[in-house]
Motif scaffolding. Structure first.
Motif, PDB file in Angstrom:
ATOM      1  N   ALA A 605       0.820  -1.207   0.000  1.00 14.88           N
ATOM      2  CA  ALA A 605       0.000   0.000   0.000  1.00 14.88           C
ATOM      3  C   ALA A 605       0.860   1.267   0.000  1.00 14.88           C
ATOM      4  CB  ALA A 605      -0.932  -0.003   1.205  1.00 14.88           C
ATOM      5  N   GLU A 606       1.941   1.256   0.774  1.00 18.57           N
ATOM      6  CA  GLU A 606       2.861   2.392   0.779  1.00 18.57           C
ATOM      7  C   GLU A 606       3.415   2.640  -0.619  1.00 18.57           C
ATOM      8  OE1 GLU A 606       3.738   4.587   2.918  1.00 18.57           O
ATOM      9  OE2 GLU A 606       3.372   3.839   4.941  1.00 18.57           O
ATOM     10  N   TYR A 607       3.825   1.554  -1.272  1.00 18.85           N
ATOM     11  CA  TYR A 607       4.388   1.671  -2.626  1.00 18.85           C
ATOM     12  C   TYR A 607       3.322   2.170  -3.596  1.00 18.85           C
ATOM     13  CZ  TYR A 607       6.927   0.348  -6.869  1.00 18.85           C
ATOM     14  OH  TYR A 607       7.565   0.366  -8.085  1.00 18.85           O
ATOM     15  N   ASP A 608       2.104   1.641  -3.473  1.00 16.20           N
ATOM     16  CA  ASP A 608       1.008   2.035  -4.359  1.00 16.20           C
ATOM     17  C   ASP A 608       0.670   3.508  -4.162  1.00 16.20           C
ATOM     18  OD1 ASP A 608      -0.657   1.225  -6.411  1.00 16.20           O
ATOM     19  OD2 ASP A 608      -2.298   0.638  -5.099  1.00 16.20           O
ATOM     20  N   LEU A 609       0.677   3.959  -2.925  1.00 12.85           N
ATOM     21  CA  LEU A 609       0.386   5.357  -2.637  1.00 12.85           C
ATOM     22  C   LEU A 609       1.434   6.272  -3.245  1.00 12.85           C
ATOM     23  CD1 LEU A 609      -1.240   7.532  -1.121  1.00 12.85           C
ATOM     24  CD2 LEU A 609       0.169   7.068   0.875  1.00 12.85           C
ATOM     25  N   GLN A 610       2.706   5.884  -3.115  1.00  8.61           N
ATOM     26  CA  GLN A 610       3.797   6.715  -3.617  1.00  8.61           C
ATOM     27  C   GLN A 610       3.795   6.791  -5.135  1.00  8.61           C
ATOM     28  OE1 GLN A 610       7.291   4.928  -1.925  1.00  8.61           O
ATOM     29  NE2 GLN A 610       6.711   5.449   0.173  1.00  8.61           N
ATOM     30  N   THR A 611       3.408   5.708  -5.801  1.00 11.95           N
ATOM     31  CA  THR A 611       3.481   5.671  -7.255  1.00 11.95           C
ATOM     32  C   THR A 611       2.204   6.116  -7.934  1.00 11.95           C
ATOM     33  OG1 THR A 611       2.895   3.309  -7.222  1.00 11.95           O
ATOM     34  CG2 THR A 611       5.229   3.864  -7.298  1.00 11.95           C
ATOM     35  N   ARG A 612       1.056   6.023  -7.254  1.00 10.82           N
ATOM     36  CA  ARG A 612      -0.216   6.359  -7.906  1.00 10.82           C
ATOM     37  C   ARG A 612      -0.954   7.507  -7.245  1.00 10.82           C
ATOM     38  NH1 ARG A 612      -4.306   2.421  -9.724  1.00 10.82           N
ATOM     39  NH2 ARG A 612      -4.688   1.963  -7.545  1.00 10.82           N
ATOM     40  N   GLY A 613      -0.580   7.888  -6.011  1.00 16.58           N
ATOM     41  CA  GLY A 613      -1.258   8.987  -5.341  1.00 16.58           C
ATOM     42  C   GLY A 613      -2.536   8.534  -4.650  1.00 16.58           C
ATOM     43  N   PRO A 614      -3.049   9.323  -3.693  1.00 16.01           N
ATOM     44  CA  PRO A 614      -4.194   8.904  -2.889  1.00 16.01           C
ATOM     45  C   PRO A 614      -5.496   8.829  -3.643  1.00 16.01           C
ATOM     46  CG  PRO A 614      -3.565  11.165  -2.382  1.00 16.01           C
ATOM     47  CD  PRO A 614      -2.493  10.614  -3.268  1.00 16.01           C
ATOM     48  N   GLY A 615      -5.688   9.673  -4.674  1.00 18.98           N
ATOM     49  CA  GLY A 615      -6.949   9.621  -5.406  1.00 18.98           C
ATOM     50  C   GLY A 615      -7.145   8.287  -6.088  1.00 18.98           C
ATOM     51  N   ASN A 616      -6.104   7.808  -6.787  1.00 14.05           N
ATOM     52  CA  ASN A 616      -6.187   6.502  -7.431  1.00 14.05           C
ATOM     53  C   ASN A 616      -6.148   5.389  -6.406  1.00 14.05           C
ATOM     54  OD1 ASN A 616      -6.282   7.326 -10.156  1.00 14.05           O
ATOM     55  ND2 ASN A 616      -4.104   7.731 -10.127  1.00 14.05           N
ATOM     56  N   PHE A 617      -5.420   5.636  -5.325  1.00 14.66           N
ATOM     57  CA  PHE A 617      -5.224   4.589  -4.319  1.00 14.66           C
ATOM     58  C   PHE A 617      -6.553   4.147  -3.706  1.00 14.66           C
ATOM     59  CE2 PHE A 617      -4.441   3.464   0.143  1.00 14.66           C
ATOM     60  CZ  PHE A 617      -3.529   2.442  -0.026  1.00 14.66           C
ATOM     61  N   LEU A 618      -7.393   5.113  -3.376  1.00 15.98           N
ATOM     62  CA  LEU A 618      -8.649   4.767  -2.723  1.00 15.98           C
ATOM     63  C   LEU A 618      -9.882   5.016  -3.573  1.00 15.98           C
ATOM     64  CD1 LEU A 618      -8.032   6.132   0.862  1.00 15.98           C
ATOM     65  CD2 LEU A 618      -8.113   3.765   0.143  1.00 15.98           C
ATOM     66  N   GLY A 619      -9.801   5.956  -4.491  1.00 20.20           N
ATOM     67  CA  GLY A 619     -10.996   6.308  -5.258  1.00 20.20           C
ATOM     68  C   GLY A 619     -11.693   7.480  -4.597  1.00 20.20           C
ATOM     69  N   GLN A 620     -11.781   8.590  -5.297  1.00 17.02           N
ATOM     70  CA  GLN A 620     -12.253   9.826  -4.678  1.00 17.02           C
ATOM     71  C   GLN A 620     -13.615   9.673  -4.009  1.00 17.02           C
ATOM     72  OE1 GLN A 620     -10.320  12.592  -4.616  1.00 17.02           O
ATOM     73  NE2 GLN A 620     -11.799  13.505  -3.243  1.00 17.02           N
ATOM     74  N   GLN A 621     -14.550   9.058  -4.694  1.00 16.85           N
ATOM     75  CA  GLN A 621     -15.889   8.972  -4.140  1.00 16.85           C
ATOM     76  C   GLN A 621     -15.974   7.978  -2.994  1.00 16.85           C
ATOM     77  OE1 GLN A 621     -18.217  11.138  -4.965  1.00 16.85           O
ATOM     78  NE2 GLN A 621     -16.615  12.014  -6.247  1.00 16.85           N
ATOM     79  N   GLN A 622     -15.003   7.040  -2.930  1.00 17.32           N
ATOM     80  CA  GLN A 622     -15.096   6.012  -1.910  1.00 17.32           C
ATOM     81  C   GLN A 622     -14.606   6.505  -0.557  1.00 17.32           C
ATOM     82  OE1 GLN A 622     -12.807   2.926  -3.754  1.00 17.32           O
ATOM     83  NE2 GLN A 622     -14.497   2.197  -4.976  1.00 17.32           N
ATOM     84  N   HIS A 623     -13.478   7.207  -0.563  1.00 18.92           N
ATOM     85  CA  HIS A 623     -12.941   7.552   0.750  1.00 18.92           C
ATOM     86  C   HIS A 623     -13.406   8.904   1.246  1.00 18.92           C
ATOM     87  CE1 HIS A 623     -10.082  10.357  -1.042  1.00 18.92           C
ATOM     88  NE2 HIS A 623      -9.605   9.406  -1.801  1.00 18.92           N
ATOM     89  N   GLY A 624     -14.029   9.728   0.383  1.00 17.35           N
ATOM     90  CA  GLY A 624     -14.575  10.992   0.834  1.00 17.35           C
ATOM     91  C   GLY A 624     -13.542  12.077   1.062  1.00 17.35           C
ATOM     92  N   LEU A 625     -12.288  11.840   0.692  1.00 13.92           N
ATOM     93  CA  LEU A 625     -11.255  12.843   0.878  1.00 13.92           C
ATOM     94  C   LEU A 625     -11.468  13.981  -0.110  1.00 13.92           C
ATOM     95  CD1 LEU A 625      -8.585  13.296   2.479  1.00 13.92           C
ATOM     96  CD2 LEU A 625      -7.393  12.378   0.484  1.00 13.92           C
ATOM     97  N   PRO A 626     -11.510  15.236   0.354  1.00 12.13           N
ATOM     98  CA  PRO A 626     -11.712  16.334  -0.585  1.00 12.13           C
ATOM     99  C   PRO A 626     -10.536  16.452  -1.547  1.00 12.13           C
ATOM    100  CG  PRO A 626     -11.143  17.177   1.590  1.00 12.13           C
ATOM    101  CD  PRO A 626     -11.367  15.701   1.740  1.00 12.13           C
ATOM    102  N   SER A 627     -10.817  16.954  -2.728  1.00 15.04           N
ATOM    103  CA  SER A 627      -9.770  17.116  -3.734  1.00 15.04           C
ATOM    104  C   SER A 627      -8.771  18.165  -3.264  1.00 15.04           C
ATOM    105  CB  SER A 627     -10.407  17.535  -5.053  1.00 15.04           C
ATOM    106  OG  SER A 627      -9.418  17.745  -6.026  1.00 15.04           O
ATOM    107  N   LEU A 628      -7.503  17.880  -3.408  1.00 12.74           N
ATOM    108  CA  LEU A 628      -6.454  18.800  -2.998  1.00 12.74           C
ATOM    109  C   LEU A 628      -5.884  19.480  -4.236  1.00 12.74           C
ATOM    110  CD1 LEU A 628      -4.641  16.533  -0.370  1.00 12.74           C
ATOM    111  CD2 LEU A 628      -6.322  18.334   0.052  1.00 12.74           C
ATOM    112  N   ARG A 629      -5.785  20.819  -4.195  1.00 15.28           N
ATOM    113  CA  ARG A 629      -5.308  21.560  -5.360  1.00 15.28           C
ATOM    114  C   ARG A 629      -3.810  21.387  -5.570  1.00 15.28           C
ATOM    115  NH1 ARG A 629      -8.752  25.728  -3.154  1.00 15.28           N
ATOM    116  NH2 ARG A 629     -10.508  26.222  -4.525  1.00 15.28           N
TER     117      ARG A 629
END
Length: 681
Positions: A605-629
């Motif tokens: 998961a650490e590697y996936d986060l570093q290479t793909r970023g949090p939006g792809n990692f969890l899916g924007q609509q799934q985790h509810g994290l607001p979009s970061l500019r």
């Protein structure tokens, strides 16, 4: 009305069509425009000589215009205009496409900076559609913005320059003591420098300030949610022994499972609602933690509900937990969308009358008309598949209920603190002792037949296997994309490599009853090989299945591949995962090799986060994290830590942001929490 509140339509050059283009970028006001940060920068500070400029890479050259050619019309109708520029090292031919204005604007014997990708040969170097800057420009960096159809980078840059000249009074949401403590620039200076940096140092300072602001605001919002939860009241449950629960299990829980159960039941004895996340790798036994919590609630005379993301998983939880709970005297119900109206009505009546102690279901649990007599514990399984609003809807079926959320997608701690910062976190970092690590291999399609032979050897021993495809439908999709489609592939295998074996098909477009029948046949061993899409990713538990083969493995994220791999290795037999890909991308090869090296979900998961970023990692609509500019949770980890420290500092002296000096911060947090469906009171 402050200038930051003014519509962009008040700017010169913004008519109806351009305003609509800006709206597609989320730009409605002057403030929106100023906060439309560059996605990249062109470095103008170190131009190359023409002779040493790298081929096939973007670069900047400083050169003098020596020749301008006439129009050339290609067969396709494209108009091309050429010019030749020189420096002391050589010459470069420029080509402009359908842009006579750019050619006419060039002046003979004048020096410019030209930015673009070098092509041609050593004897004749070329550059197509270059960007042009005056040689005496004071800017070291030129901003490159996110764009939309109908609006160019030049237009965006010009509009932002207009907006900056208005000297807008942007609200400063970071308190002065925080600005001083962390040596941050003010908002006005940071916004000016993010768009027009004078050098690398000012750009770095502007980025740090604006990244800090986003993460600080997010951390304050999460802190307010946590405070609000802590201020809620709940009837504390009395201590109860769970020995009967442990005695009813046919196995011994791991120490990590025991810790998570102790954490949860301890929370449920407090006067504030439990709000706990249990993270655990695939197969770590999170469901037993949920069952223990439901039993603890039952001993207190209250009800529990567990919401799963699919009917397949809900049925599996029900069939696995109902016998255990029945032995403990608990009445268990199942509520899913495919049940008949009569079945649903009877189930709802029993729930409302308190005749069901533990109800397992899907989104049907949050439908109108479902009421509980005394719901006290809400459990959401595979939490990353539910939005904030769905979780809240189930919580609202009771009065200040205790909450347990579970995720088999290991989330790196940095991300978890932001996404689930309002939750207490328990980590199950042990697997049951009988589990063997799954052996993982990456192969190309040239070895597919060899892999089929390997699978047949295991099927002949009475074991089972999965083959997962990225698509459902055959023929048209397969021909267009080159990807394996489950429907046609199953028929191909049944008539070829696996003729004589029983093969099943499972995908998300099937009716729930058909999916249940296929999985039942696979669990019972009637189906030897299951060809599927990622519908098997979550929760399916067949210990006799020992091989997972994934076609077009490059199409899946690492966390998803890890979930798929978790469908095998659930019994005592050695299991295998075969990742098939013909991709030549080095990034893809590195990712797949990571799967081969590690079975640790958190490391992956650490590697996936570093290479793909949090939006792809969890899916924007799934985790509810607001979009970061501008902030990136995968790389700005040090700033995440600083922002959380600053948020705690502010909230320790003003827990609800009611003090006047925090009005701008409260407004910023309110806007952000609107995005995730939560607002501080």
């Amino acid at each position: 009305m402050g200038s930051e509140e003014r519509s962009v339509r008040t700017l010169r050059g913004v008519g109806e069509r351009r305003a609509q283009a800006l709206e597609r970028l989320g730009i409605h006001t002057i403030e929106n425009l100023l906060l439309h940060y560059p996605r990249n920068y062109i470095d103008l500070s170190k131009p190359c000589e023409i002779s040493s400029a790298p081929f096939d890479e973007p670069c900047t050259v400083r050169a003098v215009v020596v020749k301008k050619g006439s129009e050339i019309r290609a067969a396709s109708g494209i108009r091309m205009y050429k010019a030749v520029v020189e420096d002391e090292s050589g010459s470069l031919e420029l080509t402009f496409f359908n842009n006579k204005f750019a050619l006419d604007a060039l002046e003979y014997d004048r020096t410019y900076l030209f930015y673009g990708r070098l092509g041609g040969t050593l004897q004749k170097r070329t550059m197509g559609a270059p960007q042009i800057y005056p040689a005496d420009t004071s800017a070291s960096f030129s901003a490159v913005y996110p764009l939309a159809n109908g609006i160019s980078n030049r237009v965006i840059s010009g509009l932002i320059a207009q907006a900056l000249m208005l000297a807008p009074n942007l609200p400063e949401c970071i308190p002065q003591q925080i600005l001083d403590s962390f040596h941050l620039d003010g908002i006005a200076q940071a916004v000016e420098m993010i768009h027009h940096p004078t050098d690398a140092e000012t750009l770095g300072r502007a980025k740090r300030r604006l990244i800090f602001e986003e993460l600080f605001t997010l951390a304050v919002g999460v802190g307010l949610l946590r405070t609000r939860i802590r201020q809620c009241s709940a009837v504390p449950m009395q201590p109860h022994s769970l020995q009967a629960f442990y005695d009813a299990l046919p196995f011994t829980l791991t120490n990590a499972q025991q810790r998570a159960i102790d954490d949860l039941t301890g929370d449920m004895q407090r006067s504030t609602p439990a709000n706990r996340l249990v993270q655990g790798d695939v197969g770590s036994g999170k469901t037993m933690v949920a069952a223990a919590g439901a039993y603890f609630a039952f001993l207190s005379g209250t009800q529990s509900a567990m919401m799963a993301p699919t009917e397949l998983l809900a049925h599996q939880h029900y069939s696995g937990l109902e016998p255990l709970c029945s032995r403990l005297g608990m009445r268990v119900g199942l509520l899913v969308g495919s049940m008949t109206a009569s079945q649903k009505r009877k189930l709802r009546e029993r729930l409302a009358a308190g005749e069901i102690d533990f109800c397992i279901g899907t989104h049907a649990l949050i439908s109108e008309g479902v009421t509980f007599r005394n719901l006290a514990l809400v459990i959401t399984d595979e939490q990353h598949r539910f939005g904030v609003a769905q979780r809240a809807a189930l919580q609202q079926k009771g009065a200040h209920v205790h909450t347990l959320v579970m995720s088999a997608t290991p989330i790196p701690r940095t991300l978890a603190l932001m996404v689930y910062g309002e939750l207490d976190i328990s980590v199950i970092d042990q697997l049951p002792p009988n589990r063997q690590p799954v052996k993982t291999y990456k192969i190309s399609s040239g070895k597919r037949e060899r892999a089929f032979g390997f699978i047949r050897q295991h099927l002949d021993r009475g074991l089972q296997a999965y083959i997962v495809c990225p698509l459902v439908e055959e023929d048209t999709e397969k021909e267009a994309t080159g990807l394996c489609a489950a429907t046609g592939y199953m028929e191909e295998l049944a008539n070829g490599a696996f003729s004589g074996y029983t093969i099943g098909l499972l995908h998300g477009k099937m009716k729930s009853t058909d999916k249940d029948r296929v999985m039942s046949d696979f669990k019972s061993g009637q189906i030897q090989l299951l060809v599927s899409t990622t519908v098997v990713e979550v929760g399916v538990d067949v210990p006799n299945a020992v091989i997972m083969m994934v076609e077009n493995a490059e199409r899946f994220g690492l966390s998803q591949l890890h979930q798929l791999r978790g469908r095998v290795g659930r019994g005592a037999e050695q299991s295998h995962c075969i990742l098939l890909s013909d991709s030549r991308s080095q990034d893809t090869l590195d990712r797949l090799q990571m799967m081969c090296r590690s079975n640790d979900g958190f490391q992956i998961a650490e590697y996936d986060l570093q290479t793909r970023g949090p939006g792809n990692f969890l899916g924007q609509q799934q985790h509810g994290l607001p979009s970061l500019r501008i902030a990136d949770l995968s790389t700005d980890t040090d700033t995440v830590t600083e922002a959380r420290q600053a948020a705690k500092q502010v909230l320790s002296v003003d827990p609800d942001l009611s003090q006047p000096q925090h009005a701008a911060l409260r407004a910023a947090v309110g806007r952000l929490m609107d995005v995730v469906g939560e607002r501080p009171n």
